[in-house]
Design an enzyme around this catalytic site. Sequence first.
Site, mmCIF file in Angstrom:
data_model
loop_
_atom_site.group_PDB
_atom_site.id
_atom_site.type_symbol
_atom_site.label_atom_id
_atom_site.label_comp_id
_atom_site.label_asym_id
_atom_site.label_seq_id
_atom_site.Cartn_x
_atom_site.Cartn_y
_atom_site.Cartn_z
ATOM 1 N N GLU A 109 37.900 93.449 -76.638
ATOM 2 C CA GLU A 109 37.580 94.884 -76.695
ATOM 3 C C GLU A 109 38.267 95.561 -77.870
ATOM 4 O OE1 GLU A 109 38.853 96.845 -73.071
ATOM 5 O OE2 GLU A 109 40.569 95.521 -72.839
ATOM 6 N N HIS A 156 36.604 106.866 -67.256
ATOM 7 C CA HIS A 156 36.715 106.142 -65.985
ATOM 8 C C HIS A 156 36.220 106.959 -64.799
ATOM 9 C CE1 HIS A 156 38.849 103.229 -68.471
ATOM 10 N NE2 HIS A 156 38.285 102.381 -67.624
ATOM 11 N N ASN A 201 33.092 99.159 -73.920
ATOM 12 C CA ASN A 201 33.543 100.554 -73.793
ATOM 13 C C ASN A 201 34.636 100.844 -74.816
ATOM 14 O OD1 ASN A 201 31.887 100.442 -71.604
ATOM 15 N ND2 ASN A 201 33.524 100.353 -70.081
ATOM 16 N N ASP A 202 35.581 99.918 -74.900
ATOM 17 C CA ASP A 202 36.645 100.091 -75.890
ATOM 18 C C ASP A 202 36.240 99.550 -77.250
ATOM 19 O OD1 ASP A 202 38.816 101.478 -74.675
ATOM 20 O OD2 ASP A 202 39.093 99.752 -73.361
ATOM 21 N N CYS A 231 31.518 92.951 -69.852
ATOM 22 C CA CYS A 231 31.750 93.811 -68.691
ATOM 23 C C CYS A 231 31.819 95.277 -69.075
ATOM 24 C CB CYS A 231 33.009 93.381 -67.936
ATOM 25 S SG CYS A 231 34.484 93.445 -68.952
ATOM 26 N N ARG A 266 40.980 91.469 -63.423
ATOM 27 C CA ARG A 266 41.686 91.841 -64.647
ATOM 28 C C ARG A 266 43.079 92.342 -64.293
ATOM 29 N NH1 ARG A 266 39.271 96.567 -68.327
ATOM 30 N NH2 ARG A 266 40.054 97.896 -66.669
HETATM 31 C C1 PEP Z 1 35.751 98.007 -71.650
HETATM 32 O O1 PEP Z 1 36.604 98.496 -72.401
HETATM 33 O O2 PEP Z 1 34.576 97.774 -72.001
HETATM 34 C C2 PEP Z 1 36.096 97.699 -70.262
HETATM 35 C C3 PEP Z 1 35.250 97.057 -69.487
HETATM 36 O O3 PEP Z 1 37.297 98.117 -69.801
HETATM 37 P P1 PEP Z 1 37.629 99.628 -69.396
HETATM 38 O O4 PEP Z 1 36.334 100.388 -69.363
HETATM 39 O O5 PEP Z 1 38.285 99.575 -68.060
HETATM 40 O O6 PEP Z 1 38.537 100.066 -70.487
HETATM 41 MG MG MG Z 2 38.676 98.485 -71.864
#
Ligand code: PEP
Ligand code: MG
Length: 569
Positions: free
Chosen positions: A426, A184, A449-450, A497, A327
């Site tokens: 995710e 992050h 991302n997850d 996203c 979110r």
């Molecule tokens: C993701 O996991 O792709 C996401 C957009 O959420 P974050 O990066 O905040 O975990």
């Molecule tokens: Mg995520």
Amino acid sequence: MQGIGVSPGIAIGEALVLKDVPSVLPERSRLTAGEENERLSRSLSSARRQLEKIRAGAEARLGNKAQILDAQILITEDEELLSLVREKLKEGLTAEAALRDGVEYYANLLENMDNEYLRERAADIRDTGRRIIRDLMGVAETDLTHLGTPCIIVAHDLTPSDTATMAPEHVLGFITDVGGRTSHSAIMARTLEIPAIVGTVQGTELIRTGDSLILDGNSGEVIVNPEPDVLGTYREKQRAQAERKEKLQALKGQPTVTHDGRKVIVAANIGTPKDCEGALRNGAEGVGLFRTEFLYLNREDLPGEEEQFQAYKEVLEAMAPREVVIRTLDVGGDKELPYLGLAKESNPFLGYRAIRVCLDRPEMFKTQLRALLRASVYGKLGIMFPMISSLEEVRRAKGMLAQVREELVSEGVAVSEEVEVGIMIEIPAAAVMSDVLAREVDFFSIGTNDLIQYTTAVDRLNGKIASLYTPYHPAVLRLVRQVIENGHKFGIWVGMCGEAAGDQALIPLLLGMGLDEFSMSAISVLESRELLGRLNYAEAQARVTEVLALGTAAEIEETLQILRISEEV
Ligand code: PEP
Ligand code: MG
């Protein structure tokens, strides 16, 4: 030096290396007690000045954190503590060691008190002690809210809250020894449009404060004390990038339509209401992800309903008539909220996180849902639940939302009827169950991302295995296709996203799979819109099966790079 470029752009400037206080301090002094006492007095005054300076600049930004600074200023003048420390100087200890011992003595006393308020003050004493010791040892501190001249930060690691307090006018860029592309801190850097490189491994060892640096956030290269001709080349590159950015401005205000007429949405991911300015400046057609946890970071307690309502209203109004997907709280993982008192976990990304925390703390969750629904009349709102792994969670979250809506209506509060409710996909379990989940919601947003880390069992923060963390893994891409198909089968729109949505090589494939909305860091929006405008949807569709039949991430990446060049009209 080579690292992973995580936020594009070139930064040129002086290094400020942030180091932690070493764990081993000098113990026995070669100076007299009087001389050590003078050192101590100088550092006490210096620490007090630093705290007062932060205090002065902190009011607006940090809210009630200012009170903590008051308490810390008092500690630098505390006679009981200081006389204990001076006793230790007389025994021949250095000011560093004497202060550490004195601070520990009082911190332990406080920690064993019945009173919770006093127990918490132990952290303040330790924090202040570290600040004074840092000053004694000439180590720069990590508070990034009040940097003087603009510089490039070099640190071992930065937390998301460190990055959130960076002001682009003071921080030209940053370099960390550890970290991955979707930590992050990296995501925040892109939002703030600060060039950044992570995973240099030895950055803090090899770079010294005051070194002249070039940081190329695209390639991940760091050049230390460059020759004048190299500097000239990079200044030229910097100018060319600014020019390209300027040219892309022409796309603003037009819809994103492929060469053969398929319309898609390119939206931005934001973390605070302030980020709407960057989203609009960069031509975003909406907000595909507002990570609300940034409202909860860098403070001492939960934000109340009114404060959240104001933040959501501000975003909805700024972006109207575009849709804003907000979110609900996704705390946990690498985003800690110390005041929630959550226990340390050995696997925080697999633990008490996001919707799991919210469903377990209905009062906290309902406050956020109330604020969201109250704000819904000020624009086009989508509410999205993170970390969904089962149908039960969707039903429980929706149940609470319905209950909150009923309460508001019975109180006579206006709530929009048009609010969309969606979930993040995710977790592989949700992707596999997406045909079932699609019947319950208005949209999906794929969080790669997850999804990458959970599908391939590769920690998104671990630089050591960063090469295994890839959106090109065929298993990840097959899940993505499955989610989009299932969403469309049940008539809902599907967005993405995760950071992969802004990956220029992947965009043609995602378009071909039928992705409806691409949501990314604001800085990638115009580049992506320009690319989509040059692509052909029918051709992209025809390529999907062929690409997904490939067996390795490397083959897929290579094929996409080749297609990227040939497919553009
Ligand atoms: C993701 O996991 O792709 C996401 C957009 O959420 P974050 O990066 O905040 O975990
Ligand atoms: Mg995520």
